[in-house]
Scaffold this motif. Structure first.
Motif, PDB file in Angstrom:
ATOM      1  N   GLU A  78     -11.126 -39.982 -28.028  1.00  0.00           N
ATOM      2  CA  GLU A  78     -11.130 -41.440 -27.958  1.00  0.00           C
ATOM      3  C   GLU A  78     -10.043 -42.039 -28.845  1.00  0.00           C
ATOM      4  O   GLU A  78      -9.345 -42.980 -28.441  1.00  0.00           O
ATOM      5  N   GLU A  79      -9.869 -41.482 -30.040  1.00  0.00           N
ATOM      6  CA  GLU A  79      -8.815 -41.983 -30.926  1.00  0.00           C
ATOM      7  C   GLU A  79      -7.432 -41.736 -30.321  1.00  0.00           C
ATOM      8  O   GLU A  79      -6.544 -42.587 -30.389  1.00  0.00           O
ATOM      9  N   GLU A  80      -7.257 -40.548 -29.727  1.00  0.00           N
ATOM     10  CA  GLU A  80      -5.963 -40.256 -29.082  1.00  0.00           C
ATOM     11  C   GLU A  80      -5.724 -41.188 -27.910  1.00  0.00           C
ATOM     12  O   GLU A  80      -4.610 -41.679 -27.707  1.00  0.00           O
ATOM     13  N   ARG A  81      -6.793 -41.449 -27.163  1.00  0.00           N
ATOM     14  CA  ARG A  81      -6.666 -42.354 -26.026  1.00  0.00           C
ATOM     15  C   ARG A  81      -6.318 -43.758 -26.491  1.00  0.00           C
ATOM     16  O   ARG A  81      -5.461 -44.435 -25.904  1.00  0.00           O
ATOM     17  N   LYS A  82      -6.945 -44.181 -27.569  1.00  0.00           N
ATOM     18  CA  LYS A  82      -6.667 -45.504 -28.115  1.00  0.00           C
ATOM     19  C   LYS A  82      -5.222 -45.591 -28.595  1.00  0.00           C
ATOM     20  O   LYS A  82      -4.541 -46.606 -28.380  1.00  0.00           O
ATOM     21  N   MET A  83      -4.740 -44.518 -29.218  1.00  0.00           N
ATOM     22  CA  MET A  83      -3.361 -44.514 -29.706  1.00  0.00           C
ATOM     23  C   MET A  83      -2.374 -44.596 -28.545  1.00  0.00           C
ATOM     24  O   MET A  83      -1.374 -45.330 -28.602  1.00  0.00           O
ATOM     25  N   LYS A  84      -2.640 -43.846 -27.465  1.00  0.00           N
ATOM     26  CA  LYS A  84      -1.722 -43.883 -26.322  1.00  0.00           C
ATOM     27  C   LYS A  84      -1.735 -45.246 -25.646  1.00  0.00           C
ATOM     28  O   LYS A  84      -0.694 -45.725 -25.178  1.00  0.00           O
ATOM     29  N   LEU A  85      -2.912 -45.885 -25.600  1.00  0.00           N
ATOM     30  CA  LEU A  85      -2.959 -47.241 -25.050  1.00  0.00           C
ATOM     31  C   LEU A  85      -2.149 -48.213 -25.909  1.00  0.00           C
ATOM     32  O   LEU A  85      -1.442 -49.089 -25.389  1.00  0.00           O
ATOM     33  N   GLN A  86      -2.245 -48.038 -27.228  1.00  0.00           N
ATOM     34  CA  GLN A  86      -1.464 -48.915 -28.107  1.00  0.00           C
ATOM     35  C   GLN A  86       0.037 -48.671 -27.919  1.00  0.00           C
ATOM     36  O   GLN A  86       0.830 -49.615 -27.872  1.00  0.00           O
ATOM     37  N   ILE A  87       0.425 -47.400 -27.810  1.00  0.00           N
ATOM     38  CA  ILE A  87       1.840 -47.097 -27.547  1.00  0.00           C
ATOM     39  C   ILE A  87       2.266 -47.713 -26.231  1.00  0.00           C
ATOM     40  O   ILE A  87       3.376 -48.265 -26.118  1.00  0.00           O
ATOM     41  N   TYR A  88       1.383 -47.654 -25.224  1.00  0.00           N
ATOM     42  CA  TYR A  88       1.747 -48.196 -23.919  1.00  0.00           C
ATOM     43  C   TYR A  88       1.940 -49.705 -23.983  1.00  0.00           C
ATOM     44  O   TYR A  88       2.797 -50.251 -23.272  1.00  0.00           O
ATOM     45  N   VAL A  89       1.165 -50.381 -24.836  1.00  0.00           N
ATOM     46  CA  VAL A  89       1.372 -51.830 -24.998  1.00  0.00           C
ATOM     47  C   VAL A  89       2.777 -52.098 -25.512  1.00  0.00           C
ATOM     48  O   VAL A  89       3.488 -52.989 -25.022  1.00  0.00           O
ATOM     49  N   PHE A  90       3.213 -51.317 -26.493  1.00  0.00           N
ATOM     50  CA  PHE A  90       4.566 -51.505 -27.026  1.00  0.00           C
ATOM     51  C   PHE A  90       5.623 -51.171 -25.972  1.00  0.00           C
ATOM     52  O   PHE A  90       6.655 -51.843 -25.868  1.00  0.00           O
ATOM     53  N   VAL A  91       5.366 -50.130 -25.176  1.00  0.00           N
ATOM     54  CA  VAL A  91       6.315 -49.771 -24.112  1.00  0.00           C
ATOM     55  C   VAL A  91       6.382 -50.879 -23.079  1.00  0.00           C
ATOM     56  O   VAL A  91       7.474 -51.226 -22.590  1.00  0.00           O
ATOM     57  N   LEU A  92       5.226 -51.451 -22.720  1.00  0.00           N
ATOM     58  CA  LEU A  92       5.220 -52.553 -21.750  1.00  0.00           C
ATOM     59  C   LEU A  92       6.119 -53.695 -22.217  1.00  0.00           C
ATOM     60  O   LEU A  92       6.901 -54.254 -21.436  1.00  0.00           O
ATOM     61  N   ARG A  93       6.021 -54.037 -23.483  1.00  0.00           N
ATOM     62  CA  ARG A  93       6.830 -55.148 -23.996  1.00  0.00           C
ATOM     63  C   ARG A  93       8.310 -54.787 -24.007  1.00  0.00           C
ATOM     64  O   ARG A  93       9.166 -55.645 -23.756  1.00  0.00           O
ATOM     65  N   CYS A  94       8.612 -53.519 -24.286  1.00  0.00           N
ATOM     66  CA  CYS A  94      10.025 -53.104 -24.268  1.00  0.00           C
ATOM     67  C   CYS A  94      10.604 -53.205 -22.862  1.00  0.00           C
ATOM     68  O   CYS A  94      11.751 -53.618 -22.684  1.00  0.00           O
ATOM     69  N   VAL A  95       9.809 -52.828 -21.879  1.00  0.00           N
ATOM     70  CA  VAL A  95      10.308 -52.862 -20.506  1.00  0.00           C
ATOM     71  C   VAL A  95      10.364 -54.290 -19.988  1.00  0.00           C
ATOM     72  O   VAL A  95      11.303 -54.687 -19.283  1.00  0.00           O
ATOM     73  N   ALA A  96       9.349 -55.078 -20.328  1.00  0.00           N
ATOM     74  CA  ALA A  96       9.268 -56.432 -19.777  1.00  0.00           C
ATOM     75  C   ALA A  96      10.367 -57.335 -20.309  1.00  0.00           C
ATOM     76  O   ALA A  96      10.890 -58.184 -19.572  1.00  0.00           O
ATOM     77  N   TYR A  97      10.770 -57.170 -21.570  1.00  0.00           N
ATOM     78  CA  TYR A  97      11.747 -58.084 -22.151  1.00  0.00           C
ATOM     79  C   TYR A  97      12.696 -57.294 -23.043  1.00  0.00           C
ATOM     80  O   TYR A  97      12.627 -57.359 -24.275  1.00  0.00           O
TER      81      TYR A  97
END
Length: 1298
Positions: A78-97
């Motif tokens: 669960e902690e690893e999953r939470k970390m990957k989701l948090q990384i994905y949020v940062f990746v989303l922002r990098c791609v979006a703008y």
């Protein structure tokens, strides 16, 4: 938080895109306590028994430990999953703008991988070609090249390893074949009109045809298409999808995060960046204020560190400021369109196609059947009534007329319309009886709005009647059937509320339309309208059931459609209708998640009631809280170095598993995201490259091919940073960076050392191209103590030398395993020698491959490669010595081994006359000398015995007459000529003998004696064998040549002398009468001498510089013997002619014998027919001449010899006749003498001319003297005797019959 394990609660399906249920933190402890109490209850029930209780207690403790371990794993996941989701949020922002990085366009395109299945298919195609099962036409040279490529490359275990490591592409296969054929074509002889470049191009084209086979390039999997797109510039949607796969994010999670982050809102993204930069500035100030610096290698770097943080933020602010405000961040113009290739191509237009209302076209067919009318009471029974029908005010159709007493028709009218909600009008009329009436009277009408879901059977409808009508209960029975067009998937009335369309909660008529194979639209229509009022493309939406929404009046059961930036809520009045709508939209969206209907008792829109469990995409408060935690987390409070390490590692793993032979290189889209992440969140360049080095080395250690250029670049960056050269402008160096760098440096040295040692297996066949050379360069770079001081050349040389020494041992041991040769001392000598020869062939192949594929990389130290080869051969030498020591004495089976090894070693400039080569020569010098000694004695013995028993029969076939002399055997010299049939000579003799026949007519060589042919053949075979040894040491090679030439000279001298002696003996015993015929044995002797003369120029010649030294003694001996034999034979012919002339001398004028013969003939002629005088002697002599001419012509093969012999014979004969006539110059010839001489001279002249004697020789002085004398004698005889010559004349000799 989004719970990664909640997908198990969504309908029971293990779909990878099921979005998790939000965790309920309050329920965590009760759930755990309930499990504990649940387990403690059975323990209490089994406790009364003492031992049983102890045993159960032990079992329960084990279960408790397993439960805790399971809970611990679940928590970690669960902690690893939470970390990957948090990384994905940062990746989303990098791609979006993005505002720092761009997708690079100058990266080299990677080649497609060759997998195991493709390798097997390629093997089968090449094997089919070699078996002749293809239609590709090729010559023998190309087939040999393909066979060598198939056996040496495709079937190699190293190629299988390379394919398994994922670093092999079709280009690598092609380059290896190209290099192989270039070497082969260069060795081919030049052909007029055909350049070698043309041959190479033709061979490459045929190779491509074999490699491709009959595969259909259009049959590609969807994965292959998508992976092909990854090498291009990707759109945002493609980048989102890629990093969902990299981080294991589900589609629903992405959709919720997309909406929550407002990624489609440019202003919000810019504000987010500003907040992030402000947070980083505050963090820098806090670090400076609280002095919470990282540990640096120098205390002076602390102030510099804060300045670097501020300057990095200022640079990002400048980048953000440079973007235009109106457009916001840069947006990608590429958009992935749906097409028949399943999302495999990029639409490079400005924007994706937006569906317009005019593109949604529907066409309906209506069938209106009017059956009857009821309630028509006010009309007279005989009045005529009829009905009309029309659709949307179009064309009207009329039924037949009927009487009012029976208003029945059954008439059908067919209409077409484009309105999903058409208006159908049916009117009832009666014929007007008034004279002035212009129109019939309307009795009633009905207006219907049919749909495709309406009833198909006929029903009664109440008609609207005029106010003056008495028939108020007028009904009409009719059926309206509206067919559904193929592109209309579903329709009906639904409540809807959306953010972009249908912004008011209202009941509307919706139609689900399929515009194309991949485009569906949800359209709402009004009555009598062909175009939809509003529409929504379903691409990208996800549909699912949802709970009733409070505050929305109307509709009993709900469902919704979600997309990034949009949420549309729908409601129906019927559960079955909802199921049909969800199923239809589920098929249209193409989503992987299959919606599951909720339980029926929890679907009503009852306020205050307990709701069922939230569906995966419903935005309940707990999920909103989990999403909010992810998007509201301040980026500056995260350890982005650790997060980036995870992101980069997962990206590299994903990249290594795609269909491209990337060798560790990221795709352009991946490089862009990683660059943007590092710039936006302040990941230090040294940390990025250190992490990259770790990941690449881990791949290399797991036998995955990695481009050493990547290792070199990252290592050089880190080294430059650690030593203070500021490759990215960072002047601060942390202790952690330096320690990690040193650890990586030591690990990299060991890795590169291992790769250089196993260069044949890490870089098989020189693939990837230049990788070994780059590895050596990187090793030299890693050995440097700093970035300026180069490594001493001797140190690098010693390292490479040590690696190559290890490589020699490893390669030889691997070769022994591959050859499956076991050093069994009990094995037979023949088996040991056979294994040794096979092992030698493999050793040569290994060294040739090293030279062809790896020597260029070691070109800085060519002597080290030579030492490596010598070390490799030294290991082989031990096995070779052991195998040769057990061979029998005077066994020559090892000569092919020497030829095999020597032919390779003498052509290698580094190995020729090297340690192993000299050892090989030392081993075989005694064998060669011993062999030649035995051959010399054997040949001498065969000469002595052969000539003692020689019958001098002409050898027409070696099979019958070759002397059977036992000779030492030298098996299978490397000649490919076929062995002669039915010949039982040693195996090595047959090919050699055939080799001597090239360019020589068979009758010319196989008419000597058995002994001579045996001699010449053995001498030639022996010299060819020694020549084929190609002895590398010049002095010993010259000694061997001189010895063989002298031996041949001595043997041939003995042969000539024996032949001359036998000839003289034969001539002494020969007859001197006209019965003498040249024996075939005499012709054979001539052939022996001629063969000896021909063989002498080849067997007795010493090559000395530009001049050729002949053994003139042999030449003179042969010429003298030849002349003496011809003279002896001509003398024998002259003796026969002398006997004939002696008989004619008895008819000389004035002798008693002449008078008696003349009287006797005249007296006898009165009583009987007497034969013509002189015909017997002449005919006998002429027959003698002709038959001997034919014998010599048939049995002697040298034309010059025959011409010389015939010239001497003719000249001697004419001279003898001339002398005989000169002695009788004062005497008149007797008629018998005259006729006999005329016939002999004429026939002799004619026969020798037919045999090719030249006119100058034929018409010599002797012949002219004879001709004149006989002509005069003929004239005198004609005057005296009249017709006494009986037609014999010198002048008619050309016309006279034989």
């Amino acid at each position: 938080m989004l719970d990664p394990s909640s997908s198990e609660d969504t309908g029971g399906e293990s779909d990878p895109e099921v979005f998790p249920e939000a965790p309920r933190k309050a329920a965590g402890k009760p759930c755990g306590s309930s499990r504990t109490s649940g387990h403690s209850q059975p323990r209490q029930s089994t406790a009364p028994g003492g031992k049983t209780g102890a045993k159960d207690s032990g079992v329960s403790c084990g279960e408790e430990e397993e439960r805790k371990e399971r809970e611990r794993r679940e928590k970690e996941e669960e902690e690893e999953r939470k970390m990957k989701l948090q990384i994905y949020v940062f990746v989303l922002r990098c791609v979006a703008y993005p505002f720092n990085a761009k997708q690079p366009t100058d990266m080299a395109r990677r080649q497609q991988k060759v997998n195991k299945q493709q390798l097997q298919a390629v093997k089968e195609r090449f094997l089919a070609f070699l078996n002749g099962e293809t239609q590709i036409v090729a010559d023998e040279a190309f087939c040999n090249a393909v066979r060598s490529y198939y056996e040496g490359f495709l079937k190699s275990e190293r190629v299988s390893r390379m394919v398994q490591s994922g670093g092999c592409s079709a280009s690598d296969f092609r380059e290896v074949f190209k290099k192989n054929i270039e070497r082969r074509v260069r060795s081919l002889p030049e052909i007029d009109g055909l350049s070698k470049e043309t041959v190479l191009s033709s061979w490459i084209a045929k190779y491509d045809a074999i490699y491709r086979g009959e595969e259909d390039m259009r049959r590609q999997s969807q994965r292959a298409h998508l992976s092909a797109v990854s090498e291009l510039i990707l759109s945002k949607e493609q980048l989102y999808e890629m990093f969902q796969q990299i981080l294991g994010i589900r589609k629903f999670e992405h959709q919720l995060l997309y909406n929550a982050c407002q990624l489609d809102n440019v202003d919000e993204q810019a504000a987010q960046i500003r907040r992030e930069l402000d947070g980083r500035l505050q963090l820098a100030e806090q670090i400076a204020r609280e002095r919470r610096y990282p540990q640096f290698v120098s205390a002076d770097m602390e102030v510099l560190y804060v300045d670097e943080l501020r300057s990095a933020v200022n640079l990002l602010m400048a980048n953000l400021e440079s973007l235009p405000v109106s457009k916001g961040g840069p947006d990608f113009k590429q958009k992935l369109k749906r097409s028949s290739m399943n999302n495999s191509f990029l639409d490079m237009g400005d924007e994706g196609d937006i569906l317009s209302k005019s593109e949604v076209v529907l066409s309906f067919t209506l069938e209106i059947v009017i059956v009857e009318v009821q309630g028509l009471k006010s009309m007279a029974p005989n009045r005529i009534v009829y009905c009309t029908m029309e659709v949307d005010g179009g064309q009207k159709l009329q039924t037949d007329q009927a009487e009012a007493s029976r208003p029945q028709w059954g008439t059908q009218g067919d209409f077409t319309t484009t309105h999903p909600l058409p208006s159908v009008k049916v009117k009832l009329f009666t014929e007007s009886t008034a004279v002035l009436a212009l129109e019939d009277k309307e009795l009633g009408r009905v207006v219907l709005n049919p749909t495709t879901n309406g009833p198909k059977q006929a029903e009664f409808h109440r008609m609207v009647v005029p106010k003056s009508s008495q028939d108020t209960d007028l009904k009409i029975k009719l059926a309206v059937r509206m067919d559904k067009p193929p592109n209309m998937k579903h329709s009906g009335y639904v409540y809807a509320l959306g953010q972009r369309v249908w912004k008011r909660w209202k009941r509307r008529y919706f139609v689900l339309v399929q515009v194309s194979q991949y485009t569906f639209a949800m359209c709402s229509y009004r009555e009598k309208k062909a175009e939809p009022q509003e529409l929504m493309q379903l691409e990208g939406y996800t549909v699912d059931y949802c709970d009733p929404q409070p505050g929305l009046q109307g509709g009993r059961v709900f469902f919704n459609a979600v997309k990034e930036g949009d949420l549309i809520m729908f409601a129906c009045d019927d559960e079955q209708d909802r199921v049909l709508w969800v199923q239809a939209m589920y098929r249209a969206t193409g989503q992987s998640y299959k919606p599951v209907p909720p339980p029926q008792n929890k679907t009503t829109n009852c306020r205050g009631g307990s709701l069922n469990q939230a569906s995966p995409i419903s935005l309940d408060p707990s999920q909103r809280q989990g999403v909010e935690e992810l998007i509201s987390a301040a980026p500056c409070h995260f350890d982005h170095a650790a997060l980036f390490t995870i992101l980069q590692k997962n990206t590299l793993q994903h990249r290594m598993k795609d269909s491209f032979s990337c060798l560790g290189w990221f795709s352009p889209g991946q490089v862009f995201v990683l660059d943007e992440y590092c710039a936006r969140y302040g990941v230090r360049g040294c940390h990025r490259h250190l992490s990259y080095l770790k990941d690449l080395m881990e791949c290399s250690e797991n036998n995955v091919l990695v481009d050493p250029t990547l290792l070199h670049y990252s290592y050089a960056f880190c080294a430059s940073h650690v030593h203070g050269n500021r490759p990215d402008g960072m002047g601060t160096v942390t202790v952690d960076e330096k320690e990690q760098f040193e650890a990586i440096r030591n690990r990299l040295i060991a890795l590169l050392d291992n790769q250089i040692t196993h260069f044949r297996y890490c870089f098989p066949f020189g693939r990837p191209d230049g990788a070994l050379k780059a590895t050596l360069s990187l090793q030299e770079r890693v050995l440097m103590k700093d970035i300026t001081t180069p490594v001493p050349p001797e140190d690098m040389k010693k390292l490479v030398q040590r690696c190559l020494e290890k490589a020699a041992r490893i390669n030889y041991s691997q070769l022994m395993e591959y050859a499956q040769i076991k050093g069994d001392p009990q094995a037979a000598p023949e088996k040991r020698l056979e294994d040794l020869t096979r092992l030698g062939e493999l050793c040569i192949e290994v060294l040739q491959q090293n030279d062809e594929h790896h020597s260029e990389a070691f070109s800085w130290w060519p002597e080290l490669m030579a030492e490596h080869a010598e070390m490799f051969l030294f290991l082989y030498q031990a096995d070779m010595d052991a195998a040769l020591q057990i061979q029998p004495v005077d066994s020559w089976d090892s000569f092919p081994l020497f030829q095999l090894l020597n032919n390779f070693l003498r052509t290698d400039p580094h190995l020729c006359n090297g340690t192993f080569h000299k050892h090989l020569q030392d081993l075989f010098v005694p064998l060669v000398v011993r062999y030649i000694d035995l051959m010399e004695s054997s040949i001498a013995q065969s000469i002595h015995q052969g000539f003692e028993q020689e019958t001098w029969q002409s050898v027409k076939s070696l099979t019958n007459n070759l002397a059977n002399v036992p000779l030492p055997k030298v098996p299978s010299l490397p000649l490919s000529l076929p062995q002669m049939p039915s010949f039982s000579a040693p195996a090595w003799m047959g090919p050699l003998c055939d080799n001597t026949l090239q360019g020589i007519n068979l009758p010319d060589i196989f008419n000597g004696s058995a002994t001579s042919e045996d001699l010449f053949w053995k001498l030639d075979a022996l010299q060819l064998f020694v020549l084929d040894l190609h002895w590398p040491e010049p002095e010993f090679a010259k000694h061997l040549e001189q010895r063989l030439k002298l031996m041949a000279s001595d043997m041939m001298e003995a042969c000539v002398k024996r032949t001359k002696s036998a000839f003289d003996t034969k001539m002494q015993k020969a007859s001197k009468t006209t019965d003498f015929r040249v024996p075939p044995s005499v012709c054979t002797m001539f052939n022996v001498l001629m063969d000896a003369k021909k063989q002498c120029s080849k067997l007795c010649v010493l090559d000395s510089g530009q001049e050729q030294q002949y053994h003139s003694k042999i030449d003179v001996l042969i010429d003298d013997a030849f002349k003496e034999m011809i003279s002896s034979l001509v003398s024998k012919f002259a003796a026969v002619l002398d006997g004939v002339l002696s008989k004619l001398s008895r008819y000389d004028e004035g002798t008693l014998f002449s008078s008696i013969l003349s009287f006797t003939v005249k007296a006898a002629a009165k009583y009987v027919e007497v034969p013509k005088p002189g015909m017997d002697v002449a005919d006998t002599y002429i027959t003698f001449v002709r038959q001997n001419q034919d014998i010599l012509r048939d049995h002697i093969n040298d034309e010059l010899c025959i011409e010389n012999m015939f010239e001497q014979w003719y000249t001697g004969s004419m001279k003898m006749v001339c002398v005989w006539l000169t002695d009788r110059l004062d005497l008149q010839l007797h008629m018998y003498q005259l006729k006999t001489l005329i016939k002999i001279v004429k026939k002799t002249y004619r026969d020798f001319r037919l045999q090719g004697v030249l006119d100058g020789t034929l018409n010599n002085k002797s012949y002219e003297t004879i001709y004149n004398r006989l002509t005069v004698e003929e004239a005198t005889a004609a005057v005296k005797a009249g017709d006494g010559l009986q037609g014999i004349s010198m002048r008619d000799s050309e016309e006279e019959d034989d």
